[in-house]
Scaffold this active site. Structure first.
Site, mmCIF file in Angstrom:
data_model
loop_
_atom_site.group_PDB
_atom_site.id
_atom_site.type_symbol
_atom_site.label_atom_id
_atom_site.label_comp_id
_atom_site.label_asym_id
_atom_site.label_seq_id
_atom_site.Cartn_x
_atom_site.Cartn_y
_atom_site.Cartn_z
ATOM 1 N N SER A 94 -16.340 -26.419 -3.772
ATOM 2 C CA SER A 94 -16.860 -25.607 -4.866
ATOM 3 C C SER A 94 -17.614 -26.466 -5.879
ATOM 4 C CB SER A 94 -15.707 -24.828 -5.503
ATOM 5 O OG SER A 94 -16.187 -23.755 -6.296
ATOM 6 N N ASP A 216 -16.766 -14.344 0.968
ATOM 7 C CA ASP A 216 -16.357 -15.139 -0.189
ATOM 8 C C ASP A 216 -16.757 -14.378 -1.443
ATOM 9 O OD1 ASP A 216 -16.094 -16.977 -2.283
ATOM 10 O OD2 ASP A 216 -16.778 -18.675 -1.092
ATOM 11 N N HIS A 244 -12.432 -18.178 -0.813
ATOM 12 C CA HIS A 244 -13.265 -19.274 -1.309
ATOM 13 C C HIS A 244 -12.646 -20.640 -1.031
ATOM 14 C CE1 HIS A 244 -16.298 -21.136 -3.809
ATOM 15 N NE2 HIS A 244 -15.404 -21.623 -4.650
#
Length: 267
Positions: A94, A216, A244
């Site tokens: 991320s 996601d 995610h």
């Protein structure tokens, strides 16, 4: 202050290549526990916590330095200088994928490859760019966090995790969020969700794997396709997974894709 203490650095394994794992917002290095140990059998591995997260030195959190992701990228380069003897494979989840991207632009010779797990250069929709959220949505998200961080965590963390068949992972992410210092987490959230690094994508020439989940909530499929178009030396892989955090909810599938990329890239 030592880099090891500041970032709670842990090293394992022994091999010709060093792989560095970096966690996402609200998390810490334990989130790699289903993936990293297998790589320590073949490679040298480095795990660490971003300053302000996990077991890092919270007193080192400087709002000016960490007012952009460049501060974290500088920390990463210091960790590599201290603990990585040669070019590394950087695996970032991320927001850490963007931190790795920025570091690879500053010092490309320090990186052999980068693996970007659920990355997003910008979460905000802009013209033809689909980031997943309108600016107003991000404003509401951040304000809700300001008003009641614990309640926000309990609501949002399971949505971020996904993994409908493994609710315990959503609970784990709630607990991870709530272990963070709320004032630091709120500041880091603003830096994360308001960042826009689309213009930086073409600047990174280090071989990159963009690893996305098929479903996601945080990063739509359009983001991965956009990044692959903009990054000159990248490939996109989509695994069948809801959420995610595939390194937690789909570690085997994630590792297979990463292994294929490493075999092609490192030889």
């Amino acid at each position: 202050m030592s880099v090891q203490y500041r970032n709670n650095v842990h090293i394992a394994g022994n091999g010709p290549v060093t792989i560095v794992f970096s966690h996402g917002f609200g998390c810490d290095q334990t989130m790699w526990r289903f993936v990293a140990p297998a790589y320590a059998q073949r490679y040298r591995t480095i795990l660490f916590d971003l300053v302000g997260s996990g077991g890092s030195d919270l007193s080192a959190y400087d709002r000016k330095k960490y007012g952009s992701l460049h501060g974290y990228a500088d920390d990463l380069l210091e960790i590599l200088d201290a603990y990585a003897p040669g070019p590394v494979v950087f695996v970032g989840h991320s927001v850490s994928a963007m931190i790795g991207l920025l570091a690879s632009i500053k010092a490309p010779k320090r990186f052999a490859a980068q693996v970007m797990v659920g990355p997003s250069p910008s979460f905000i929709n802009d013209g033809d760019y689909v980031g997943g959220f309108n600016r107003e949505d991000i404003g509401i998200l951040l304000q809700t966090m300001e008003d009641n961080f614990a309640a926000w965590s309990e609501k949002v963390a399971p949505m971020i995790m996904g993994a409908p068949n493994r609710p315990e992972l959503g609970t784990e992410l709630i607990e991870s969020f709530c272990r963070n210092d709320p004032s630091i987490a709120k500041h880091f959230a603003r830096v994360t969700f308001l960042a826009d690094h689309r213009a930086d994508l073409p600047k990174s020439t280090v071989p990159a794997l963009i690893l996305q989940c098929s479903d996601d909530l945080i990063v739509p499929r359009e983001v991965g396709a956009y990044m692959q178009r903009c990054m000159p030396n990248s490939i996109l892989a989509v695994i069948d997974n809801v959420g995610h955090c595939p390194h937690l909810s789909a570690p085997s599938a994630s590792s297979r894709v990463i292994d294929e990329f490493l075999a092609q890239t490192l030889g």
